[in-house]
Design an enzyme around this catalytic site. Sequence first.
Site, mmCIF file in Angstrom:
data_model
loop_
_atom_site.group_PDB
_atom_site.id
_atom_site.type_symbol
_atom_site.label_atom_id
_atom_site.label_comp_id
_atom_site.label_asym_id
_atom_site.label_seq_id
_atom_site.Cartn_x
_atom_site.Cartn_y
_atom_site.Cartn_z
ATOM 1 N N THR A 44 0.567 -1.399 -0.067
ATOM 2 C CA THR A 44 0.123 0.027 -0.104
ATOM 3 C C THR A 44 0.905 1.335 -0.102
ATOM 4 O O THR A 44 0.756 2.376 -0.895
ATOM 5 C CB THR A 44 -0.913 -0.019 1.207
ATOM 6 O OG1 THR A 44 -1.633 -1.230 1.224
ATOM 7 C CG2 THR A 44 -1.642 1.141 1.170
ATOM 8 N N TYR A 107 -13.512 -4.544 -1.825
ATOM 9 C CA TYR A 107 -14.644 -4.077 -2.713
ATOM 10 C C TYR A 107 -15.915 -5.232 -2.668
ATOM 11 O O TYR A 107 -17.037 -4.764 -2.561
ATOM 12 C CB TYR A 107 -14.218 -3.721 -4.147
ATOM 13 C CG TYR A 107 -15.325 -2.757 -5.029
ATOM 14 C CD1 TYR A 107 -15.797 -1.600 -4.566
ATOM 15 C CD2 TYR A 107 -16.116 -3.522 -5.728
ATOM 16 C CE1 TYR A 107 -16.736 -1.081 -5.141
ATOM 17 C CE2 TYR A 107 -17.264 -3.043 -6.331
ATOM 18 C CZ TYR A 107 -17.479 -1.637 -6.090
ATOM 19 O OH TYR A 107 -18.386 -1.177 -6.845
ATOM 20 N N TYR A 133 -2.596 -10.571 4.749
ATOM 21 C CA TYR A 133 -2.404 -9.096 5.185
ATOM 22 C C TYR A 133 -3.827 -8.540 5.441
ATOM 23 O O TYR A 133 -4.648 -8.636 4.570
ATOM 24 C CB TYR A 133 -1.922 -8.021 3.867
ATOM 25 C CG TYR A 133 -1.711 -6.678 4.185
ATOM 26 C CD1 TYR A 133 -1.844 -6.389 5.545
ATOM 27 C CD2 TYR A 133 -1.560 -5.835 3.211
ATOM 28 C CE1 TYR A 133 -2.247 -4.961 5.846
ATOM 29 C CE2 TYR A 133 -1.477 -4.523 3.374
ATOM 30 C CZ TYR A 133 -1.733 -3.924 4.584
ATOM 31 O OH TYR A 133 -1.679 -2.661 4.603
ATOM 32 N N ARG A 138 -8.987 -0.654 4.949
ATOM 33 C CA ARG A 138 -8.610 -0.279 3.576
ATOM 34 C C ARG A 138 -9.645 -1.488 2.612
ATOM 35 O O ARG A 138 -10.334 -0.903 1.487
ATOM 36 C CB ARG A 138 -7.273 -0.485 3.093
ATOM 37 C CG ARG A 138 -6.536 0.616 3.466
ATOM 38 C CD ARG A 138 -5.250 0.719 2.795
ATOM 39 N NE ARG A 138 -4.444 1.831 3.572
ATOM 40 C CZ ARG A 138 -4.372 2.837 2.632
ATOM 41 N NH1 ARG A 138 -4.764 3.173 1.427
ATOM 42 N NH2 ARG A 138 -3.390 4.031 3.407
ATOM 43 N N LYS A 163 0.218 -10.075 8.393
ATOM 44 C CA LYS A 163 0.364 -8.589 8.801
ATOM 45 C C LYS A 163 -0.874 -8.089 9.088
ATOM 46 O O LYS A 163 -1.930 -8.134 8.490
ATOM 47 C CB LYS A 163 0.816 -7.717 7.518
ATOM 48 C CG LYS A 163 0.805 -6.400 7.811
ATOM 49 C CD LYS A 163 1.131 -5.441 6.654
ATOM 50 C CE LYS A 163 1.096 -4.174 6.982
ATOM 51 N NZ LYS A 163 1.525 -3.030 5.686
ATOM 52 N N ILE A 205 5.700 -4.763 9.907
ATOM 53 C CA ILE A 205 5.731 -4.210 8.589
ATOM 54 C C ILE A 205 5.415 -2.564 8.707
ATOM 55 O O ILE A 205 4.250 -2.151 8.844
ATOM 56 C CB ILE A 205 4.560 -5.038 7.361
ATOM 57 C CG1 ILE A 205 5.428 -6.249 7.349
ATOM 58 C CG2 ILE A 205 4.760 -4.139 6.294
ATOM 59 C CD1 ILE A 205 4.506 -7.139 6.300
#
Length: 293
Positions: A44, A107, A133, A138, A163, A205
């Site tokens: 990202t 989405y 992740y 997000r 993560k 991270i």
Amino acid sequence: MFSGSIPALVTPFDDGGAFVESAYRDLIDWQIAEGSSALVACGTTGEAATLSKEEHFAVVRICVDQAKGRVPVIAGAGSNDTRVAAENLIAAHEAGADAALMVPPYYNRPSQDGIYQHFAALAVDAPLPIVLYNVPGRTVTDIQPATLIRIVQAFPKVFVGVKDASGVLTRVSDHRAALGDDFAQISGNDDLALAFNAVGGTGCISVTANVAPRLCADFQTACAANDFAAARAIHDRLFALHASLFTDASPGPVKYAMTKVRPGFPQGLRLPMTWPGEASRKAIDAGLTAADL
């Protein structure tokens, strides 16, 4: 498999949005010299969402080439289309990455079973290890602990870590109780890394590590040695900077900070990302001062 301070590398662009390879190679050498234990390319913070597939894996290839085996390279490779995610895993492997960082589908918002089926399909022919992740802020999609445990227990040789940017610290204990200490639990939030490590995490991270790689590496070394007094002192020194790097849309703030600690670092971003506003820049300047950077 992974631990310590792992920067989520920014991708340098010039004012016209073109990738600046020389700056990227210099950044990688600096990160390794300062003690970073691995590198994330095209996550990202690396503006992966604005890279074409060809650009994306060319950048991964350059990262691998410059790292020269000194530290592992983890390539961002997620997609909300399972078929595309499978293709990205192959591309990451062909680019020489040591592992892939994979978000759950965003989405389209699958169910927990849909998340499991997505990763199960990827595991069948996965050419390299996968670090899950989880970043619901997000993706909206949230890998619940029971689902993550189900995924890892079904394919323990493929899914080697997570993560976790959910911000829910109890999940570290949930995951560790079921998966043990060999499963790498890596914080996705710099400001929570101290607490995350205290309950069983193995590293971070990190966005801040782009700017302060030595301090972030020393912080993780202290945590690994159970010297939480020393770790807390570094955490306190960096806390204002951690917060400041999210006072505007990331990675605008961290790219601004990079120009302060690495004079001449390219200032470009790709739309829709923009340069941070004045209030954000002032907060970053104050954070850098507090950290003595």
